[in-house]
Motif scaffolding. Structure first.
Motif, PDB file in Angstrom:
ATOM      1  N   THR A 339      45.240  53.323  41.088  1.00 33.05           N
ATOM      2  CA  THR A 339      45.715  53.783  39.779  1.00 33.05           C
ATOM      3  C   THR A 339      46.465  55.107  39.893  1.00 33.05           C
ATOM      4  N   LEU A 340      45.950  56.036  40.697  1.00 29.47           N
ATOM      5  CA  LEU A 340      46.653  57.306  40.894  1.00 29.47           C
ATOM      6  C   LEU A 340      47.983  57.081  41.623  1.00 29.47           C
ATOM      7  N   GLY A 341      48.008  56.125  42.545  1.00 29.41           N
ATOM      8  CA  GLY A 341      49.270  55.785  43.199  1.00 29.41           C
ATOM      9  C   GLY A 341      50.275  55.210  42.211  1.00 29.41           C
ATOM     10  N   LEU A 342      49.769  54.377  41.281  1.00 24.59           N
ATOM     11  CA  LEU A 342      50.633  53.823  40.241  1.00 24.59           C
ATOM     12  C   LEU A 342      51.163  54.928  39.342  1.00 24.59           C
ATOM     13  N   SER A 343      50.309  55.882  38.991  1.00 19.95           N
ATOM     14  CA  SER A 343      50.730  57.034  38.186  1.00 19.95           C
ATOM     15  C   SER A 343      51.808  57.834  38.917  1.00 19.95           C
ATOM     16  N   SER A 344      51.628  58.019  40.214  1.00 21.30           N
ATOM     17  CA  SER A 344      52.620  58.735  41.018  1.00 21.30           C
ATOM     18  C   SER A 344      53.952  57.997  41.021  1.00 21.30           C
ATOM     19  N   SER A 345      53.917  56.669  41.105  1.00 22.82           N
ATOM     20  CA  SER A 345      55.146  55.878  41.073  1.00 22.82           C
ATOM     21  C   SER A 345      55.858  56.016  39.735  1.00 22.82           C
ATOM     22  N   ILE A 346      55.081  56.051  38.669  1.00 21.92           N
ATOM     23  CA  ILE A 346      55.666  56.208  37.340  1.00 21.92           C
ATOM     24  C   ILE A 346      56.423  57.528  37.246  1.00 21.92           C
ATOM     25  N   GLN A 347      55.825  58.591  37.783  1.00 21.22           N
ATOM     26  CA  GLN A 347      56.499  59.885  37.762  1.00 21.22           C
ATOM     27  C   GLN A 347      57.737  59.876  38.652  1.00 21.22           C
ATOM     28  N   THR A 348      57.688  59.094  39.733  1.00 21.96           N
ATOM     29  CA  THR A 348      58.843  58.990  40.619  1.00 21.96           C
ATOM     30  C   THR A 348      60.024  58.333  39.911  1.00 21.96           C
ATOM     31  N   VAL A 349      59.747  57.352  39.039  1.00 23.87           N
ATOM     32  CA  VAL A 349      60.818  56.729  38.256  1.00 23.87           C
ATOM     33  C   VAL A 349      61.591  57.790  37.485  1.00 23.87           C
TER      34      VAL A 349
END
Length: 407
Positions: A339-349
């Motif tokens: 989930t934290l990795g997914l959150s990090s990906s969202i911020q990368t977008v």
């Protein structure tokens, strides 16, 4: 908190600081380095895009694998990838090698998300925001010191900062191998490897968006990411074109913001979360950011800018930390890394798209539109907060809200 956990927190703080110090050593110098090999402005911009796309793909994968196999092995993989990326950059003899170095670093990165997952494993829910704030403080310190060091090191050659960054990452790798213990007990890792719920697949990750508590937090992360990175990635351009600041003065202003962020995340978060509920602080921070970013768009005097930067840094520091804290409390423990990795990906977008978006807005509409657009994104975050998250008390892994989400 016992001595072992304190030592682990200190090691993770040092890990993130050294990691960001190395990254920020080379970040401001990449355009100059790439230009030496004939890169156009467009190609220089694509360097950041290549790195961001790598992180976008890799962060959820590495996070989910760390849920199953432990944080320490994946930290070793991630830091090894960072070392390889810096070495390729240092030895680069052509433009394609520079692109390869950024791609490798992005695809094998995810260091910050892994550090947050590690802290989640070793802290109790009531202490988590304070401990996660250390990540933000280390992040800020690295970005304050790194560019200055990189500038001085570049006097000896543009490849020197890359080799120094690689050396710093090697120190990190040695620290992880010899001093950082695994945060997940062996029995937990064994259970997770046989649990289909923690298997890595796209469906499991997308399920997070459909959960009543987790989905809104991820959506708020997206809106906040677009809002703040639109401000952050275009601030230097705004300072140059609107306030007519020199490079040195712009650097001083950014250092001022960095110091405020370090103070908020390193010291103030723990005190604030003892006095107020996290959801209250999240909503208040969103409102503060919406108002001050709107004002920023119409600011034409440096003294006004310095005043409004304080609540911007305060709101961003609180929101960045507490959204991660709430996410760790809204999911099962075995889902934290993914989930934290997914959150990090969202911020990368947001990090990939906002530089170009901001340049277009600034050139066609003017600086006021940057502030208004950033404020509108925060308005969407506010509507999400009051519509979903604020209906529930602060979350934890046994909350009725989460149980409803899991079913």
């Amino acid at each position: 908190m016992d001595k072992l956990k304190k030592r682990q927190l200190i090691l993770i703080f040092a890990f993130v600081f050294v990691d960001l110090l190395g990254y920020s050593l080379i970040l401001p110098l990449l355009p100059y380095y790439a230009s030496d090999f004939g890169a156009t402005i467009t190609l220089v911009g694509l360097l950041g895009t290549v790195n961001g796309l790598g992180q976008l793909i890799a962060a959820p994968v590495i996070g989910r694998l760390s849920d199953r196999y432990g944080r320490r092995p994946l930290l070793i993989v991630a830091v090894s990838g960072t070392i390889l990326g810096f070495l390729i950059l240092g030895f680069a003899k052509s433009l394609w090698m520079i692109f390869l170095s950024r791609a490798v670093d992005g695809l094998l990165g995810g260091n910050t998300a892994l550090a947050r997952a590690y802290i989640t494993d070793i802290t109790e829910p009531q202490d988590r925001a304070k401990s996660l704030g250390l990540i933000g403080a280390a992040f800020g310190l690295g970005f304050i010191i790194g560019p200055v060091m990189g500038g001085f090191l570049s006097l000896a050659g543009l490849d020197v900062p890359a080799f120094v960054a690689a050396a710093l990452s090697i120190i990190n790798l040695i620290g992880i191998i010899f001093w950082l213990p695994e945060s997940l007990p062996p029995e937990d890792r064994q259970q997770r490897r046989t649990n289909p719920h923690t298997a890595f697949n796209l469906s499991n990750l997308l399920d997070e968006f459909r959960r009543p508590c987790v989905g809104p937090l991820l959506l708020m992360t997206l809106f906040y990411g677009f809002s703040f990175t639109l401000f952050q990635s275009n601030f230097s351009l705004y300072a140059k074109e609107v306030l007519k600041l020199s490079v040195q003065n712009t650097g001083l202003v950014l250092t001022y913001v960095g110091l405020l962020s370090v103070i908020v995340q390193g010291f103030a978060i723990g005190k604030l979360t003892k006095k107020f509920k996290e959801r209250t602080l999240i909503t208040a921070s969103i409102v503060a950011l919406a108002i001050t970013l709107f004002i920023w768009g119409f600011t034409r005097q440096i003294w006004v800018l310095l005043i409004i930067l304080a609540p911007i840094a305060l709101g961003a520091g609180i929101l960045n930390t507490l959204l991660s804290s709430q996410l760790t409390k809204a999911v099962y423990k075995e889902d934290v890394g993914g989930t934290l990795g997914l959150s990090s990906s969202i911020q990368t977008v947001a990090q990939i798209t906002t530089p170009g978006m901001g340049g277009l807005i600034l050139s066609t509409l003017g600086p006021w539109a940057l502030g208004v657009t950033s404020s509108i994104f925060m308005l969407f975050a506010f509507l999400t907060a009051i519509g979903k998250v604020s209906r529930h008390s602060d979350l934890d892994n046994q909350s009725p809200c989460y149980q409803q989400a899991a079913n």
